[in-house]
Design an enzyme around this catalytic site. Structure first.
Site, mmCIF file in Angstrom:
data_model
loop_
_atom_site.group_PDB
_atom_site.id
_atom_site.type_symbol
_atom_site.label_atom_id
_atom_site.label_comp_id
_atom_site.label_asym_id
_atom_site.label_seq_id
_atom_site.Cartn_x
_atom_site.Cartn_y
_atom_site.Cartn_z
ATOM 1 N N CYS A 16 0.869 -1.169 0.000
ATOM 2 C CA CYS A 16 0.000 0.000 0.000
ATOM 3 C C CYS A 16 0.911 1.225 0.000
ATOM 4 C CB CYS A 16 -0.869 -0.001 1.241
ATOM 5 S SG CYS A 16 0.116 0.175 2.716
ATOM 6 N N GLU A 30 0.126 -0.600 15.970
ATOM 7 C CA GLU A 30 -0.598 0.610 15.541
ATOM 8 C C GLU A 30 -1.592 1.027 16.617
ATOM 9 O OE1 GLU A 30 -2.707 0.522 11.687
ATOM 10 O OE2 GLU A 30 -4.211 1.774 12.636
HETATM 11 S S1 SF4 Z 1 -2.913 2.893 6.767
HETATM 12 FE FE1 SF4 Z 1 -1.722 1.084 6.705
HETATM 13 S S2 SF4 Z 1 -2.599 -0.049 5.028
HETATM 14 FE FE2 SF4 Z 1 -3.275 2.020 4.792
HETATM 15 S S3 SF4 Z 1 -1.816 2.995 3.485
HETATM 16 FE FE3 SF4 Z 1 -1.183 3.368 5.558
HETATM 17 S S4 SF4 Z 1 0.213 1.759 6.010
HETATM 18 FE FE4 SF4 Z 1 -0.927 1.108 4.253
#
Ligand code: SF4
Length: 657
Positions: free
Chosen positions: A12, A125
């Site tokens: 991503c 996270e």
């Molecule tokens: S929130 Fe997580 S999954 Fe979404 S772009 Fe950022 S790093 Fe990637």
């Protein structure tokens, strides 16, 4: 056998950004370290290790001079502070989507709200998000946990609360969270912070799994989003998780006609490519590498005029840098972001915001794409303007320019021309006085071919005035009180705006005394209290009363004085039968010539002078004719009194108001 690769498979943008940041740091030299593995992919971590990048288990291990990268998950505020105190240079690769959650929870906690987080409490996270809360905070992984927290803590019902989600939280469970919380809470605000990349990847994986006999999910075994992909795909068909192409040897693909392949957010493109190539060799019927190239390039095809979505990754004084999900980097110049030159770009967007753009120019050599937000918004805005025209709706906007023959109003990011004759319900001499004013207007004309619209502020003002008039006449009645502004004066009265309708105060209604002109009492612009004296709905005329009975001088006199009272009065005029004297403002009494002295008075001015103050006795009050008789003689000793008659005895013998 067919093999289909999900378009959203692989890195991503947040992970891509973090990994690139580390690779970009390597040539700069020094001790490069990451706080924890930069991504949950052992192959990438191994590659970085070979290039000298170390992994720190805790912030305290950092040393002064180290370059320490915070990974895309982000960290709590305390960890970042410890890192900085070690003297290390902190390179923040927190994904802008995660950083946005930090900002949301921090603000909510500072406002005293309870923070609820949908996510895995053991995930870094989520731990980072918790570490940015400055008050009450709970994490729920399942619906049962959430309902228990809501009931036991009163969050969202008794206390104000917010609910955010881990960026990789399962979208279906999140929807259940919201539905359930809506039933239990009235004081709960939701922030859908699930990252689009995750969302799209999960939805696409489900679609692919529904259409496949077998699914292969490529990704690190410690990657939460890879696990979620595995979990959702498993519901629809047999699914296997592989970290590398090397694991394919143990995978049984026999009997599978349709194989779907997806990959987690931390899976590099080269691993996906290797897996597909190996599958190509196993099945020896497709050139999957070619298919991969095709897949990777489809989304990246950018051309002038294409509508794209971009995620803000940097905000500079004169441009915004966006990730377009393509190999090129997007740039939006300040004047393509906003029309308001007084605004700084960080007032317009924040890092992590996803914005709609139009591609202006692709520069493949430099790897850049010039984009415009303003033009994209204007296109969408023009549709709104068209809709308002068709529905006759009123729009709101701000006057931004004075142009030849009128002004331009900015509404829904579209400029609408308002001719000078339509800018108000009265003539405006200098259109510059209207600049920056917020206005309401209607669209009178649309020119589809030129994409232009013509509007009228006057049309709205006229409609509003008519509506007010109707409302006034529906509710007005004699005696009703109003507060209004004096709009104009004439020799016979004052006109007052009662809120869309004018009424008139006749000059005789302005004062209990006599006036030469209304301006002796009121002036244009004065706000006055009036009441309706009379109405003529057919001719739409209203007579207003202004003077109040409590100010009536006769009433004041009657409440204060009676026959026999001795008062000081001021001589104001003479007649041949006596002198008039003011008792209080507005009330004069008559001292008959026979009541001035004991002896006969030939000429009043021999005894009294105008403006002189004398003591008198009230000897009679005639309420019917509002007359007062006064006597100086009544205050003289009785022995000295002698009836004295004037030469004109048969004249009036009473005073008057
Ligand atoms: S929130 Fe997580 S999954 Fe979404 S772009 Fe950022 S790093 Fe990637």
């Amino acid at each position: 056998m067919t093999i289909r690769l999900a378009k959203s498979a692989g890195f991503c943008f947040g992970v891509n950004r973090a990994v690139n940041l580390v690779y970009d740091l390597i040539p700069t030299g020094g001790c490069i370290k990451t706080l924890g593995p930069i991504i949950h992919n052992p192959q990438v971590v191994e590659d970085l290790a070979q290039q000298g990048v170390e992994i720190l288990d805790s912030p305290e291990q950092a040393k002064a001079g180290d370059k320490v990268v915070i990974r895309s998950h982000g960290v709590d505020a305390a960890t970042e502070e410890v890192l900085r105190q070690t003297g290390a240079e902190v390179v923040d690769a927190t994904c802008p989507f995660v950083a946005k959650i930090h900002r949301i929870v921090r603000t909510a906690s500072q406002e005293g709200k309870t923070v609820l987080i949908a996510g895995n409490p053991d995930h870094p996270e989520v731990q980072g998000i918790v570490g940015h809360c400055q008050g009450e905070c709970y994490v729920a992984q399942s619906l049962q946990e959430l309902e228990k927290i809501l009931k036991e803590t009163g969050a969202g019902s008794v206390k104000n609360a917010i609910l955010v989600a881990q960026t990789t939280f399962n979208t279906e469970i999140w929807e259940n969270f919201i539905n359930s919380a809506k039933k239990l809470c009235t004081k709960l605000e939701f922030f859908d912070t699930i990252c689009n990349a995750t969302n799209q990847r999960q939805k696409e994986a489900i679609r692919l799994a529904q259409e496949s006999d077998r699914m292969i999910v490529i990704g690190g075994r410690h990657s939460s989003n890879t696990h979620k992909l595995y979990e959702v795909c498993s519901r629809y068909c047999p699914t296997v998780l592989v970290e590398t192409a090397g694991e394919l040897g143990t995978v049984d693909l026999s009997g599978a006609e349709r194989i779907g392949v997806t990959a987690g957010a931390s899976t590099p493109a080269h691993i996906i490519k290797e897996v597909l190539q190996t599958m190509s060799e196993i099945t020896s019927n497709e050139n999957f590498a070619e298919m991969l190239e095709q897949n990777l390039s489809d989304d990246a095809k950018l051309y002038t005029g294409k509508r794209v979505k971009g995620v803000v990754i940097d905000i500079r004084p004169n441009e915004v840098v966006v990730d377009l999900g393509a190999k090129q980097t997007g740039f939006v110049a300040k004047d393509e972001m906003t029309d308001n030159s007084d605004q700084s770009l960080d007032q317009v967007v924040s890092k992590g915001d996803e914005i709609n753009l139009i591609v202006l120019k692709v520069n493949d050599q430099e790897g850049t794409v010039a984009c415009s937000k303003k033009r994209c918004d204007a296109q969408a805005g023009y549709e709104e303007i068209k809709k308002a025209f068709e529905e006759g709706a009123v729009l709101e906007g701000v006057i931004t320019n004075v142009v030849k023959g009128g002004v331009l109003v900015l509404s829904h990011n579209t400029k609408v021309f308002i001719p000078a004759s339509q800018v108000s319900d009265h003539r405006v001499e200098d259109l510059n006085t209207m600049l920056k004013k917020e206005v309401r207007f209607k669209i009178l004309e649309i020119n589809e071919r030129r994409g232009r619209a013509l509007g009228s502020i006057r049309a709205v003002l006229n409609e509003e005035r008519k509506a007010k008039e109707e409302e006034f006449w529906n509710n007005v009645e004699v005696g009703k009180k109003y507060t209004g502004e004096v709009k104009s004066l004439t020799s016979y009265g004052a006109f007052v705006d009662l809120g869309g309708v004018d009424g008139m105060i006749h000059i005789t209604e302005l004062s209990w005394g006599k006036l030469k002109h209304p301006s002796e009492v009121v002036n244009v612009g004065d706000v006055v209290e009036v009441y309706v004296k009379d109405l003529d709905p057919e001719r739409r005329r209203i007579s207003l009363g202004y003077k109040k009975s409590e100010d009536n001088p006769w009433n004041i006199f009657m409440s204060k004085y009676q026959i026999g009272d001795v008062v000081k009065v001021k001589i104001v005029s003479f007649t041949n039968y006596g002198a008039f004297a003011t008792i209080i403002p507005g009330i004069d009494g008559l001292i008959h010539i026979s009541q001035i002295a004991n002896q006969r008075v030939e000429k009043i001015s021999d005894i009294l002078t105008l403006g002189e103050e004398v003591d008198v006795k009230i000897i009679d009050i005639n309420p019917e004719n509002k007359r007062v008789s006064l006597s100086m003689r009544a205050l003289l000793p009785e022995t000295d009194q002698k009836i004295v008659r004037s030469s004109d005895d048969n004249d009036e013998d009473e005073g008057e108001e």
